[in-house]
Scaffold this active site. Structure first.
Site, PDB file in Angstrom:
ATOM      1  N   CYS A  70     -72.541  68.628 119.882  1.00  0.00           N
ATOM      2  CA  CYS A  70     -71.162  68.921 120.275  1.00  0.00           C
ATOM      3  C   CYS A  70     -70.227  69.035 119.061  1.00  0.00           C
ATOM      4  O   CYS A  70     -70.250  70.069 118.392  1.00  0.00           O
ATOM      5  CB  CYS A  70     -70.682  67.878 121.275  1.00  0.00           C
ATOM      6  SG  CYS A  70     -69.377  68.469 122.355  1.00  0.00           S
ATOM      7  N   HIS A  88     -74.939  67.902 125.518  1.00  0.00           N
ATOM      8  CA  HIS A  88     -75.242  66.511 125.186  1.00  0.00           C
ATOM      9  C   HIS A  88     -76.639  66.111 125.633  1.00  0.00           C
ATOM     10  O   HIS A  88     -76.834  65.599 126.731  1.00  0.00           O
ATOM     11  CB  HIS A  88     -74.183  65.592 125.807  1.00  0.00           C
ATOM     12  CG  HIS A  88     -72.892  65.673 125.107  1.00  0.00           C
ATOM     13  ND1 HIS A  88     -72.553  64.835 124.070  1.00  0.00           N
ATOM     14  CD2 HIS A  88     -71.871  66.549 125.243  1.00  0.00           C
ATOM     15  CE1 HIS A  88     -71.364  65.189 123.603  1.00  0.00           C
ATOM     16  NE2 HIS A  88     -70.939  66.224 124.293  1.00  0.00           N
ATOM     17  N   GLU A 148     -78.321  63.669 124.457  1.00  0.00           N
ATOM     18  CA  GLU A 148     -78.518  62.217 124.339  1.00  0.00           C
ATOM     19  C   GLU A 148     -78.293  61.510 125.673  1.00  0.00           C
ATOM     20  O   GLU A 148     -78.627  60.332 125.836  1.00  0.00           O
ATOM     21  CB  GLU A 148     -77.593  61.649 123.280  1.00  0.00           C
ATOM     22  CG  GLU A 148     -76.168  61.400 123.710  1.00  0.00           C
ATOM     23  CD  GLU A 148     -75.334  62.675 123.891  1.00  0.00           C
ATOM     24  OE1 GLU A 148     -75.811  63.763 123.510  1.00  0.00           O
ATOM     25  OE2 GLU A 148     -74.209  62.570 124.413  1.00  0.00           O
TER      26      GLU A 148
HETATM   27  N1  LIG Z   1     -63.768  67.452 120.220  1.00  0.00           N
HETATM   28  C1  LIG Z   1     -64.659  68.597 120.299  1.00  0.00           C
HETATM   29  C2  LIG Z   1     -66.078  68.144 120.603  1.00  0.00           C
HETATM   30  C3  LIG Z   1     -66.178  67.531 121.971  1.00  0.00           C
HETATM   31  C4  LIG Z   1     -67.220  66.431 122.104  1.00  0.00           C
HETATM   32  O1  LIG Z   1     -67.954  66.093 121.196  1.00  0.00           O
HETATM   33  N2  LIG Z   1     -67.227  65.834 123.316  1.00  0.00           N
HETATM   34  C5  LIG Z   1     -68.040  64.694 123.640  1.00  0.00           C
HETATM   35  C6  LIG Z   1     -67.414  63.420 123.131  1.00  0.00           C
HETATM   36  C7  LIG Z   1     -68.028  62.169 123.736  1.00  0.00           C
HETATM   37  C8  LIG Z   1     -69.550  62.085 123.575  1.00  0.00           C
HETATM   38  O2  LIG Z   1     -70.037  62.007 122.417  1.00  0.00           O
HETATM   39  O3  LIG Z   1     -70.261  62.123 124.594  1.00  0.00           O
HETATM   40  C9  LIG Z   1     -64.195  69.598 121.369  1.00  0.00           C
HETATM   41  O4  LIG Z   1     -63.342  69.217 122.174  1.00  0.00           O
HETATM   42  O5  LIG Z   1     -64.720  70.730 121.376  1.00  0.00           O
END
Ligand SMILES: N[C@@H](CCC(=O)NCCCC(=O)O)C(=O)O
Length: 246
Positions: free
Chosen positions: A112, A218, A220
């Site tokens: 992400c 995601h 994970e």
């Molecule tokens: N801020 C960026 C990336 C978004 C992101 O990583 N969301 C997940 C955050 C929580 C997690 O790690 O599960 C965007 O808004 O594009």
């Protein structure tokens, strides 16, 4: 006899926890690395200090750049908009880790925000908000008022590029999506590995690197159940294990 597990450095994020500034990693990232045989260590933003970085990275066999609600500083890709959710310490550490992984061939999995950092590190750019881009229509951004299990449920397909690093897995998969920013110009030396049906870039890899893959979704979350997650983490940790054995 001890079976040494590859040491996987996980980048931390600045967060307020119990009213105090903290360096934080969600448990799911740690659990996913551990489940697939990695030995997770959490790197605070101070790891980017030159006095610490080289010594730390001598013992690192793989790198995981996690998601984060913060965003890459716009100045890193020539943008001029005001960014209210910055984490400059995270930026500094992630970009040093990306440079290290490129130089040394250290396996790196970017999730992400991590994909966005990877794209920017290799001279790519980002859309600050995909909702303002004509043509993107898939539900890429979660409803932050919904329960977590709803926020992280699979919501759209990704189409895997034939002949790419993920092609061994299959042609498409249904993934979760929790992001407001998105790849605009793809960085130098990067290959697009998957796209959404609306064309948004969902996965990238560094060409001619043993394993440097970024995904916008995601893996994970359901790391032990979801087949594409299994594929990604298994490949990642296997490459890190090869580095350990050198
Ligand atoms: N801020 C960026 C990336 C978004 C992101 O990583 N969301 C997940 C955050 C929580 C997690 O790690 O599960 C965007 O808004 O594009």
């Amino acid at each position: 006899m001890h079976t040494f597990r590859p040491v996987i450095a996980i980048v931390s994020c600045y967060k307020m926890v119990d009213g105090q500034p903290s360096q934080s990693v969600y448990q799911k990232y740690i659990d996913a690395v551990n489940f697939y045989g990695g030995n997770p260590i959490l790197l605070p933003n101070t790891a980017a200090d030159s006095a610490n970085f080289d010594a730390l990275l001598k013992v690192v066999d793989g790198i995981l750049l996690t998601g984060s609600y913060s965003n890459v500083a716009p100045t890193r890709y020539g943008a001029t908009h005001l960014e209210e959710k910055q984490d400059l310490g995270r930026d500094d550490l992630s970009f040093k880790l990306l440079a290290h992984a490129d130089k040394t061939g250290t396996p790196l999995l970017a999730v992400c925000r991590g994909l966005q950092e990877m794209n920017v590190h290799f001279e790519g750019t980002l859309h600050p908000d995909w909702r303002e881009v004509e043509g993107f229509y898939e539900p890429h951004l979660e409803d932050s008022t919904a329960p977590l299990e709803v926020q992280y449920q699979p919501v759209h397909d990704v189409l895997i590029q034939p002949e790419g690093r993920l092609a061994e897995f299959g042609k498409e998969w249904h993934v979760n999506s929790l992001h407001k920013q998105a790849i605009n110009k793809v960085g130098e030396r990067l290959s697009v590995e998957a796209v959404a049906r609306d064309g948004l870039v969902e996965a990238i890899s560094l060409v001619q690197h043993p394993f440097m893959i970024g995904v916008q979704w995601h893996p994970e979350l359901n790391y032990a159940q979801d087949n594409l997650s299994k594929f990604l983490f298994t490949e990642f940790i296997q490459h890190a294990s090869k580095k350990l054995s050198k």
